[in-house]
Design an enzyme around this catalytic site. Structure first.
Site, PDB file in Angstrom:
ATOM      1  N   HIS A 167     -49.751   2.235   5.465  1.00  9.64           N
ATOM      2  CA  HIS A 167     -48.896   1.445   6.350  1.00  9.64           C
ATOM      3  C   HIS A 167     -49.598   1.088   7.663  1.00  9.64           C
ATOM      4  O   HIS A 167     -48.961   1.083   8.723  1.00  9.64           O
ATOM      5  CB  HIS A 167     -47.603   2.225   6.608  1.00  9.64           C
ATOM      6  N   HIS A 207     -39.568   4.625   2.241  1.00  4.28           N
ATOM      7  CA  HIS A 207     -40.859   5.298   2.459  1.00  4.28           C
ATOM      8  C   HIS A 207     -40.831   6.809   2.226  1.00  4.28           C
ATOM      9  O   HIS A 207     -41.392   7.578   3.019  1.00  4.28           O
ATOM     10  CB  HIS A 207     -41.370   5.003   3.867  1.00  4.28           C
ATOM     11  N   GLU A 248     -49.184  -3.887   2.707  1.00  4.37           N
ATOM     12  CA  GLU A 248     -48.985  -2.639   1.972  1.00  4.37           C
ATOM     13  C   GLU A 248     -49.048  -2.943   0.481  1.00  4.37           C
ATOM     14  O   GLU A 248     -48.091  -3.454  -0.098  1.00  4.37           O
ATOM     15  CB  GLU A 248     -47.621  -2.048   2.335  1.00  4.37           C
TER      16      GLU A 248
HETATM   17  C1  BGC Z   1     -40.843  -2.293   5.733  1.00  3.56           C
HETATM   18  C2  BGC Z   1     -40.072  -2.659   6.971  1.00  3.56           C
HETATM   19  C3  BGC Z   1     -39.934  -1.415   7.806  1.00  3.56           C
HETATM   20  C4  BGC Z   1     -41.318  -0.887   8.123  1.00  3.56           C
HETATM   21  C5  BGC Z   1     -41.303   0.361   8.951  1.00  3.56           C
HETATM   22  C6  BGC Z   1     -42.177  -1.761   6.122  1.00  3.56           C
HETATM   23  O1  BGC Z   1     -42.868  -1.370   4.984  1.00  3.56           O
HETATM   24  O2  BGC Z   1     -40.989  -3.392   4.872  1.00  3.56           O
HETATM   25  O3  BGC Z   1     -38.809  -3.158   6.665  1.00  3.56           O
HETATM   26  O4  BGC Z   1     -39.254  -1.684   9.006  1.00  3.56           O
HETATM   27  O5  BGC Z   1     -41.986  -0.622   6.923  1.00  3.56           O
HETATM   28  O6  BGC Z   1     -40.467   1.291   8.434  1.00  3.56           O
END
Ligand code: BGC
Length: 343
Positions: free
Chosen positions: A179, A105, A309
């Site tokens: 998210h 991310h 997402e």
């Molecule tokens: C991911 C997860 C992660 C979460 C928070 C999601 O987009 O797929 O693995 O724990 O984000 O970081």
């Protein structure tokens, strides 16, 4: 339709953070200029009172330590990049390892931890907030001076309209997403396992135990990942490894706004339909939520919310076989998603 703005908080550098509330149709959506976060979404129900269906925090301070990325806008590259590195045009780039040895991310300080410039505007059928930021060459290890803009709008037709845009003066990977964690029976009302889901996806991105793609796209048929006909999350989530955290390959033509997902919550009668132009969608059932202090005394544990997402596939910068996610001179990034509500 209405847009209002108030001060949400003040950062340690003295910068003011604003909270915008958009009202249109029967919905109300609040967004913060810090992280371009969706902080609340109030949706009616045919069977009871309206409820806030987004997981979030009580006040601004908690958003600066938002480990699960509740409601946040993610960039420069959403999802994982294996071993936190990639090669582009023969040059190696190293990113920050914030997920074991991998990058997740956007790295140490992704777009979720940035203050975005904001502008509100009204169109015939909806009210919008446009968020903009500049990410300089080398930030978090990525090449190219990037200008990113995300506009989130609420339409009279009870839809959230999302437009992602970016341009860069040098080629760079880009993968923006939102998210938000939804619980269609209302945040803090328990787990989402009884929600019923359709995913318009005949295959998914296969991943290893660290959730890094193997490079294969595998059919969902006859597996716990088959959501082509509506089923509850409960039904196969244990067989899927105790929840879902997988990128599904959306059927239909990439780049066209097409059906992505549909989620129905039997208790409230609420339905959310998602449409997307991107190649995939990460369906995440909040597997890692663990005692998060949420809104007004709510505590979010495993499966308290789910995310859809819309995005390019994880680790695309290391996977030439995936639909490309490199943008730059002569190739701007444009994607769109729509979240439509009914009850
Ligand atoms: C991911 C997860 C992660 C979460 C928070 C999601 O987009 O797929 O693995 O724990 O984000 O970081």
């Amino acid at each position: 339709m209405k847009i209002s703005r108030k001060t949400f908080g003040i950062l340690s550098n003295g910068k003011k953070v604003y909270l915008y509330t958009l009202k249109a149709g029967d919905l109300s959506l609040s967004l913060s200029s810090y992280g371009a976060v969706w902080t609340s979404l109030i949706v009616p129900s045919g069977k009871g009172p309206a409820a806030d269906i987004l997981l979030g925090y009580s006040g601004f301070a908690s958003y600066t330590g938002n480990k699960p990325y509740l409601g946040a806008t993610i960039g420069r590259f959403g999802n994982r990049i294996g071993n936190a590195c990639f090669t582009l045009d023969g040059r190696a780039y190293t990113l920050y390892q914030n997920d074991g040895q991998h990058s997740l991310h956007g790295g140490r300080r992704g777009f979720d931890k940035r203050c975005w410039k904001t502008e509100c505007y009204e169109e015939k059928d909806g009210v919008f907030v446009r968020f903009e930021l500049e990410s300089p060459d080398g930030e978090e290890g990525y090449p190219g001076n990037l200008k990113a803009a995300v506009s989130y709008g609420l339409a009279k037709s009870n839809e959230i309209i999302v437009n992602y845009e970016a341009s860069s003066d040098a080629p760079t990977p880009v993968n923006l997403t939102n998210h938000s964690y939804f619980n269609l029976s209302g945040e803090g009302s328990g787990d989402i396992l009884s929600h019923e889901v359709v995913l318009y996806a005949s295959s998914r991105v296969e991943v290893d135990k660290n959730l890094i793609p193997t490079g294969k796209l595998v059919p969902v048929e006859n597996t716990p990942f088959d959501f082509r006909t509506r089923k509850s999350i409960q039904k196969d989530y244990m067989a899927a490894g105790g929840g879902y955290d997988h990128c599904f390959v959306l059927d239909g033509e990439k780049g066209a706004l097409r059906p992505c997902a549909e989620v129905f919550e039997p208790g409230s009668g609420r339905v959310m339909r998602v449409f997307a132009t991107q190649p995939g969608v990460q369906f995440y059932t909040g597997n890692f939520l663990d005692g998060i202090a949420g809104k007004a005394g709510s505590v979010y544990n495993k499966h308290a919310g789910f995310c859809l997402e819309t995005q390019h596939f994880p680790d695309t910068p290391n996977r030439p076989e995936f639909p490309p996610a490199v943008f730059g001179p002569g190739k701007d990034y444009h994607e769109k998603a729509v979240f439509a509500f009914d009850w």
